[in-house]
Design an enzyme around this catalytic site. Structure first.
Site, PDB file in Angstrom:
ATOM      1  CE1 TYR A  29      -3.498  -2.725   0.676  1.00  0.00           C
ATOM      2  CE2 TYR A  29      -2.415  -3.121   2.776  1.00  0.00           C
ATOM      3  CZ  TYR A  29      -3.342  -3.480   1.818  1.00  0.00           C
ATOM      4  OH  TYR A  29      -4.120  -4.597   2.010  1.00  0.00           O
ATOM      5  CG  ASP A 161     -10.972  -3.182   1.052  1.00  0.00           C
ATOM      6  OD1 ASP A 161     -11.310  -2.559   2.069  1.00  0.00           O
ATOM      7  OD2 ASP A 161     -10.068  -2.792   0.299  1.00  0.00           O
ATOM      8  CD  GLU A 389      -3.324  -5.800   5.116  1.00  0.00           C
ATOM      9  OE1 GLU A 389      -2.495  -6.523   4.518  1.00  0.00           O
ATOM     10  OE2 GLU A 389      -4.217  -5.148   4.539  1.00  0.00           O
TER      11      GLU A 389
END
Ligand code: GLC
Length: 420
Positions: A29, A161, A389
């Site tokens: 990212y 998402d 993450e």
């Protein structure tokens, strides 16, 4: 693995620092994400308040004239990412969709904890009009007038998402419009931890649809094949209105307009309760039906005063039920559901931001012992596997991106009681 094998949370932040913003994770990212930057600011606030305010300001960068704040600001960043700036092709060098409006609640938290009061006041004053414009955009352009809910037109707007909640509203999306393309995420991360190809194709098809509308997302609300009222954005939007009322009063600003958003938002959020699931659920607004499956964001309304005592009790029971099935709380998705996958993102793994939101909620509703459990599990996961993450809820394996900024920021602040 021991904690000595991992970068310290502070070093993770320094590694991902790009001067005026922090990337979520260097390889996967490489730009500025809206709700990431808000969370990342709480890490900076523990040792550099000025940098924390810069981060909060960065989170609102690339705000469109309409008031919309895009979910990614590509800025002058470079990196291998798909879909990047050329694919989105907006006039703002950003994406054309938004993300949960977390900057306002975090700005209030940083403001209240600030040691440098003058800096906090002037930085909050700079942010104020941007935050209000964003909130006004959410409660006008994206408002579902009958309910007071904020609508989302792409799964990437919701922050979760790839949640299994989006399977059904995404199922009718035609992917024949999608050209050949190369995903970059699976070159960085094992594909079993990332969304399946069909889901990615559908996300891309939606992007093409929004782009063909010139990112007129009000038109999208009327035409887009995917329109949901999501528990994450709606919980955080209510929290943002609450925060803006408090911050605005302290700054001597008129908050009447925000109070009306708060009223709409609370009424809307209350309609998302599902007796079938015993949690809050998102709604598919195309079919006007609840998406009756429980995800971690079904607990997020606890951050507000919307849940009734009976609903809080049901959420306690649900969390305990999930806790009996997994070793670490809180899986991002119902561990007894057939779509549960402990390693694929938002389909089961533990996310530290979700634990933080829900812990705040349980504290607000009189369950500090549950907030503590969420904190203890989050701390153990980061100690064991580093600032990853997300994490496998059974064995604690670190998954997805490495040296992930918001995990590090929450380890520096929430784990040490630096923010409530
Ligand atoms: C993933 C997450 C999203 C986050 C982004 C950057 O796409 O689903 O919530 O903002 O990564 O970290």
């Amino acid at each position: 693995m021991t904690s000595e094998d991992h970068l310290s949370p502070k070093d993770v932040l320094l590694l991902n620092d790009r001067g005026d913003h922090t990337v979520p994770a260097a390889r996967i990212y490489p730009f500025r994400w809206l709700w990431d930057s808000a969370l990342i600011a709480v890490g900076w606030a523990t040792f550099d308040e000025r940098r924390a305010w810069t981060e909060l300001d960065a989170s609102m960068s690339a705000q469109w004239e309409s008031g919309m704040v895009p979910h990614i600001d590509f800025g002058d960043g470079a990196g291998s990412y798909f879909p990047g700036p050329a694919t989105w092709n907006t006039p703002y060098n950003s994406t054309g969709i938004t993300q949960p409006p977390l900057t306002a609640p975090i700005a209030l938290a940083v403001y209240k904890a600030a040691r440098d009061r003058d800096l906090a006041r002037s930085a909050a004053m700079t942010l104020w009009p941007k935050l209000v414009a964003f909130q006004s955009w959410l409660y006008s352009v994206r408002l579902h007038e009958e309910t007071g809910l904020v609508l989302s037109v792409h799964p990437w707007e919701t922050g979760l998402d790839n949640s299994p909640a989006w399977e059904q509203p995404m199922s009718a999306i035609d992917t024949t419009v999608v050209p050949t393309y190369v995903r970059k995420d699976t070159t960085h991360i094992d594909h079993t931890e990332r969304p399946p190809q069909l889901f990615y194709d559908r996300c891309y098809a939606l992007l093409i649809d929004l782009k063909s509308n010139g990112y007129d997302t009000r038109a999208a609300v009327d035409q887009c094949p995917f329109v949901v009222a999501d528990t994450c954005i709606n919980s955080i939007a209510v929290e943002a209105s609450e925060a803006l009322v408090e911050l605005g009063r302290d700054l001597g600003q008129d908050v009447a307009e925000i109070e009306s958003y708060l009223e709409h938002g609370r009424a809307g959020l209350a309609t998302l309760w599902s007796d079938n699931v015993n949690a809050f659920v998102s709604w598919d607004m195309r079919t006007n039906k609840p998406i009756d499956i429980a995800t971690c964001s079904g607990f997020f309304p606890l951050m507000t005063d919307v849940p009734s005592p009976a609903q809080v009790g049901a959420l306690v029971t649900l969390m305990n039920k999930w806790g009996a099935k997994t070793r670490y709380l809180l899986p991002s998705f119902d561990p007894s559901h057939e779509l549960f996958d402990p390693r694929r993102y938002w389909c089961g793994p533990v996310w530290i931001n979700a634990n933080y939101f829900i812990a705040k909620g349980f504290t607000r509703h009189g369950h500090p012992e549950l907030a503590q459990r969420l904190l203890d599990d989050a701390r153990r996961l980061v100690e064991m596997s580093g600032s990853r993450e997300y994490f496998d809820p059974f064995n604690g394996d670190g998954l997805g991106g490495v040296e992930f900024s918001w995990t590090a920021a929450l380890a520096m602040s929430w784990f040490n009681g630096a923010i409530a």
